[in-house]
Scaffold this motif. Structure first.
Motif, mmCIF file in Angstrom:
data_model
loop_
_atom_site.group_PDB
_atom_site.id
_atom_site.type_symbol
_atom_site.label_atom_id
_atom_site.label_comp_id
_atom_site.label_asym_id
_atom_site.label_seq_id
_atom_site.Cartn_x
_atom_site.Cartn_y
_atom_site.Cartn_z
ATOM 1 N N ARG A 219 0.823 -1.209 0.000
ATOM 2 C CA ARG A 219 0.000 0.000 0.000
ATOM 3 C C ARG A 219 0.860 1.263 0.000
ATOM 4 O O ARG A 219 0.590 2.214 -0.715
ATOM 5 C CB ARG A 219 -0.837 0.036 1.274
ATOM 6 N N PRO A 310 -17.409 1.092 -5.055
ATOM 7 C CA PRO A 310 -16.158 1.642 -4.557
ATOM 8 C C PRO A 310 -14.965 0.790 -4.993
ATOM 9 O O PRO A 310 -15.090 -0.425 -5.132
ATOM 10 C CB PRO A 310 -16.301 1.591 -3.036
ATOM 11 N N PRO A 312 -10.687 0.476 -4.204
ATOM 12 C CA PRO A 312 -9.618 1.022 -3.358
ATOM 13 C C PRO A 312 -8.521 1.706 -4.177
ATOM 14 O O PRO A 312 -8.252 1.293 -5.303
ATOM 15 C CB PRO A 312 -9.065 -0.224 -2.647
ATOM 16 N N GLY A 313 -7.903 2.720 -3.582
ATOM 17 C CA GLY A 313 -6.803 3.430 -4.240
ATOM 18 C C GLY A 313 -5.710 2.498 -4.761
ATOM 19 O O GLY A 313 -5.264 2.630 -5.904
ATOM 20 N N PRO A 314 -5.260 1.510 -3.953
ATOM 21 C CA PRO A 314 -4.206 0.607 -4.425
ATOM 22 C C PRO A 314 -4.709 -0.400 -5.456
ATOM 23 O O PRO A 314 -3.961 -1.273 -5.892
ATOM 24 C CB PRO A 314 -3.754 -0.134 -3.157
ATOM 25 N N ARG A 319 -5.690 -7.145 -4.232
ATOM 26 C CA ARG A 319 -6.478 -8.353 -4.529
ATOM 27 C C ARG A 319 -5.615 -9.422 -5.199
ATOM 28 O O ARG A 319 -6.064 -10.545 -5.401
ATOM 29 C CB ARG A 319 -7.668 -7.981 -5.416
ATOM 30 N N TRP A 353 -23.232 -4.027 -2.745
ATOM 31 C CA TRP A 353 -22.416 -2.815 -2.536
ATOM 32 C C TRP A 353 -21.041 -2.929 -3.175
ATOM 33 O O TRP A 353 -20.545 -2.014 -3.812
ATOM 34 C CB TRP A 353 -22.290 -2.586 -1.032
ATOM 35 N N GLN A 354 -20.402 -4.083 -2.953
ATOM 36 C CA GLN A 354 -19.063 -4.274 -3.514
ATOM 37 C C GLN A 354 -18.838 -5.745 -3.839
ATOM 38 O O GLN A 354 -19.209 -6.619 -3.063
ATOM 39 C CB GLN A 354 -18.001 -3.793 -2.518
ATOM 40 N N ALA A 388 -19.122 0.508 5.389
ATOM 41 C CA ALA A 388 -17.861 -0.252 5.223
ATOM 42 C C ALA A 388 -17.178 -0.588 6.555
ATOM 43 O O ALA A 388 -16.148 -1.228 6.570
ATOM 44 C CB ALA A 388 -16.884 0.464 4.291
ATOM 45 N N LYS A 425 -17.642 -9.055 7.868
ATOM 46 C CA LYS A 425 -16.715 -8.149 8.559
ATOM 47 C C LYS A 425 -17.401 -7.636 9.803
ATOM 48 O O LYS A 425 -18.460 -7.039 9.653
ATOM 49 C CB LYS A 425 -16.339 -6.993 7.651
ATOM 50 N N THR A 429 -12.036 -8.598 6.921
ATOM 51 C CA THR A 429 -12.283 -7.262 6.371
ATOM 52 C C THR A 429 -12.875 -7.496 4.983
ATOM 53 O O THR A 429 -12.932 -8.629 4.509
ATOM 54 C CB THR A 429 -10.983 -6.438 6.255
ATOM 55 N N ILE A 430 -13.294 -6.414 4.343
ATOM 56 C CA ILE A 430 -13.884 -6.568 3.022
ATOM 57 C C ILE A 430 -12.792 -7.007 2.031
ATOM 58 O O ILE A 430 -12.923 -8.021 1.352
ATOM 59 C CB ILE A 430 -14.565 -5.255 2.557
ATOM 60 N N GLU A 431 -11.713 -6.251 1.971
ATOM 61 C CA GLU A 431 -10.586 -6.660 1.130
ATOM 62 C C GLU A 431 -9.803 -7.744 1.863
ATOM 63 O O GLU A 431 -9.911 -7.900 3.080
ATOM 64 C CB GLU A 431 -9.661 -5.457 0.872
HETATM 65 P P1 XMP Z 1 -11.772 -3.155 4.426
HETATM 66 O O1 XMP Z 1 -10.954 -4.113 3.655
HETATM 67 O O2 XMP Z 1 -10.957 -2.308 5.368
HETATM 68 O O3 XMP Z 1 -12.371 -2.145 3.371
HETATM 69 O O4 XMP Z 1 -12.938 -3.794 5.133
HETATM 70 C C1 XMP Z 1 -13.366 -1.190 3.594
HETATM 71 C C2 XMP Z 1 -13.603 -0.409 2.304
HETATM 72 O O5 XMP Z 1 -12.468 0.423 2.035
HETATM 73 C C3 XMP Z 1 -11.912 0.090 0.769
HETATM 74 N N1 XMP Z 1 -10.444 0.137 0.924
HETATM 75 C C4 XMP Z 1 -9.665 1.133 0.490
HETATM 76 N N2 XMP Z 1 -9.963 2.262 -0.176
HETATM 77 N N3 XMP Z 1 -7.679 2.851 -0.203
HETATM 78 C C5 XMP Z 1 -8.951 3.109 -0.524
HETATM 79 O O6 XMP Z 1 -9.207 4.127 -1.168
HETATM 80 C C6 XMP Z 1 -7.295 1.727 0.471
HETATM 81 O O7 XMP Z 1 -6.121 1.533 0.753
HETATM 82 C C7 XMP Z 1 -8.356 0.839 0.833
HETATM 83 N N4 XMP Z 1 -8.387 -0.329 1.493
HETATM 84 C C8 XMP Z 1 -9.676 -0.750 1.541
HETATM 85 C C9 XMP Z 1 -12.424 -1.306 0.445
HETATM 86 O O8 XMP Z 1 -12.458 -1.543 -0.946
HETATM 87 C C10 XMP Z 1 -13.783 -1.285 1.095
HETATM 88 O O9 XMP Z 1 -14.737 -0.659 0.244
#
Ligand code: XMP
Length: 433
Positions: A219, A310, A312-314, A319, A353-354, A388, A425, A429-431
């Motif tokens: 990240r 949504p 994520p930035g990375p 994934r 949602w995702q 989230a 979650k 976590t989601i990711e």
């Molecule tokens: P987790 O995995 O923490 O994710 O349950 C919650 C939400 O956040 C998104 N996510 C990110 N979004 N930068 C982002 O912009 C990140 O580093 C990042 N990590 C997780 C994830 O897709 C989910 O919607």
């Protein structure tokens, strides 16, 4: 035309956003302001037709009860005081359930303040176009265009306002979904005629990430490299005075107010070059997320860009588990495309949602055409959530899952197995990273 406005003064209530939102749903613009706003600041907002003093349990800061300035009463603007006792004879109310709250607001906003219902996206866009033109004149504005909802809507709005004076920089870090960067170029450069700098930094990111398996380290590398690439591009450009950001209303609220502690700090831009002095252009700062989407539609952006899930930035980097390889990254990208396609066909893109796929680093044994295979699994994930912070697993129709499985096994290289992740979650976590 400046729209009629109701100010909600923040006296520590956690309901401020709900109230502002409910007023906007009546078709009247509403904004939350700090409790110590001065009379001149109220006048500067222009067209303020009413003020709501929204008290609450947190209305003590540093041991002192929050007070609004007495000079506000001299403005002769109708006030509605809720959970906040005034010596003055302003209307005192108590919010009830959703219906009752709506009724109180309707009476105050439409009957007492006589607001016109002129808050809509067409008016918003016209107002902002005029405002941006006044702010930047003939100067140039830089925007990091990721292709996400917020930056895309900012881009579309600024293209309408100042055309080629906007310079969009799209950095492809090689971790985008299938055809994502291509569609940014297609929509913004080819259809909207934007001044777009496209930077393909895929190889550069992959090189930096080679052999790195620790999620937080991955990240960090992606975030830092993104800023570096953006900085380099920004430095090449000349005569830029402004930086546009896709800051939206929840970003501002979540950064904390004088009475409500920050939920999370707001860091919207990927790369703000530290030694560069830009003035900010933030045309969406008044909008809630669903309003940003409506604004995008008003500006003619395609629905699948404006209503996307949504991301994520990375990107796909979190994934493609562990140390990223081209082979597995491709498997994530291709399987994700199939999942999204099949979810859209089944209408699940409107209710889930995702949803995405994950490819781990380990392999398992399989058999294809009577021959032993030793390949990667693809893990499917589909969750629903409000914020989230927690998430539940979506019950997907078996037939849809089987179809997705068949397609992934037939179409994605280096994969011989598909699994569905059932973990909510918490504890997951989601990711996956
Ligand atoms: P987790 O995995 O923490 O994710 O349950 C919650 C939400 O956040 C998104 N996510 C990110 N979004 N930068 C982002 O912009 C990140 O580093 C990042 N990590 C997780 C994830 O897709 C989910 O919607």
């Amino acid at each position: 035309m400046r729209q009629d406005t109701i100010l909600v003064l923040d006296l520590g209530s956690t309901q401020n956003t709900v109230i502002a939102r409910a007023i906007r749903d009546l078709g009247v613009y509403s904004e939350i302001k700090p409790h110590d706003i001065t009379a001149n600041e109220v006048i500067a907002v222009s067209n303020v037709k009413g003020i709501i003093l929204n008290g609450g349990v947190n209305n003590v800061v540093d041991g002192e009860k929050i007070q609004i300035l007495n000079e506000l009463f001299e403005l002769n603007i109708p006030m509605l005081s809720v959970d906040y006792q005034l010596s003055d004879n302003s209307q005192l109310a108590q919010w009830g359930n959703e219906e009752e709250t709506k009724e109180i607001l309707q009476k105050f906003v439409l009957e007492k303040c006589k607001c016109e219902k002129n808050w809509n996206m067409a008016n918003f866009v016209n107002d902002q176009v005029e405002k941006v033109r006044n702010q930047v004149g003939d100067k140039k504005v830089l925007l990091a265009l990721s292709g996400g909802v917020d930056s895309s809507v900012v881009a579309a709005l600024l293209i309408k306002a100042i055309g080629k004076q906007l310079v969009c920089v799209h950095v492809n870090h090689g971790l985008m979904r299938k055809n994502e960067s291509e569609s940014v170029v297609e929509i913004f450069r080819n259809q909207l005629d934007a001044n777009l700098v496209y930077v393909d930094a895929s190889e550069r990111f992959l090189t930096k990430l080679a052999g790195v398996s620790e999620p937080e380290k991955k990240r960090k590398i992606i975030g830092e490299e993104f800023i570096r690439v953006f900085d380099e591009e920004a430095t090449k450009l000349e005569g830029i005075d402004y930086l546009a950001q896709g800051t939206i209303y929840p970003d501002i609220i979540e950064s904390g107010t004088k009475t409500v502690k920050a939920v999370k700090s707001h860091h919207n831009v990927g790369g703000l070059p530290e030694d560069m002095q830009f003035e900010l252009v933030e045309p969406l700062y008044q909008l809630f997320k669903d309003e940003v989407r409506a604004c995008g539609i008003e500006l003619g952006l395609p629905g699948d860009m404006v209503y996307r899930q949504p991301f994520p930035g990375p990107g796909l980097g979190v994934r493609c588990l562990g140390a990223i390889t081209k082979e597995r990254l491709e498997a994530v990208r291709e399987s994700d495309a199939i999942l999204r396609e099949e979810f859209a066909i089944a209408g699940l893109d409107k209710t889930v949602w995702q949803y995405f796929t994950v490819v781990p680093e380990f392999k398992s044994v399989g058999v294809r055409n009577h021959l032993r295979t030793y390949e990667y699994p693809v893990i499917l994930r589909a969750v629903n959530t409000v914020d989230a912070m927690s998430a539940i697993i979506e019950e997907i129709d078996w037939k849809v899952l089987l179809k997705i499985t068949d397609r992934i096994l037939a179409e994605v290289k280096n994969v011989n197995r598909v699994c569905y992740d059932l973990s909510p979650k918490p504890d997951a976590t989601i990711e996956w990273e």
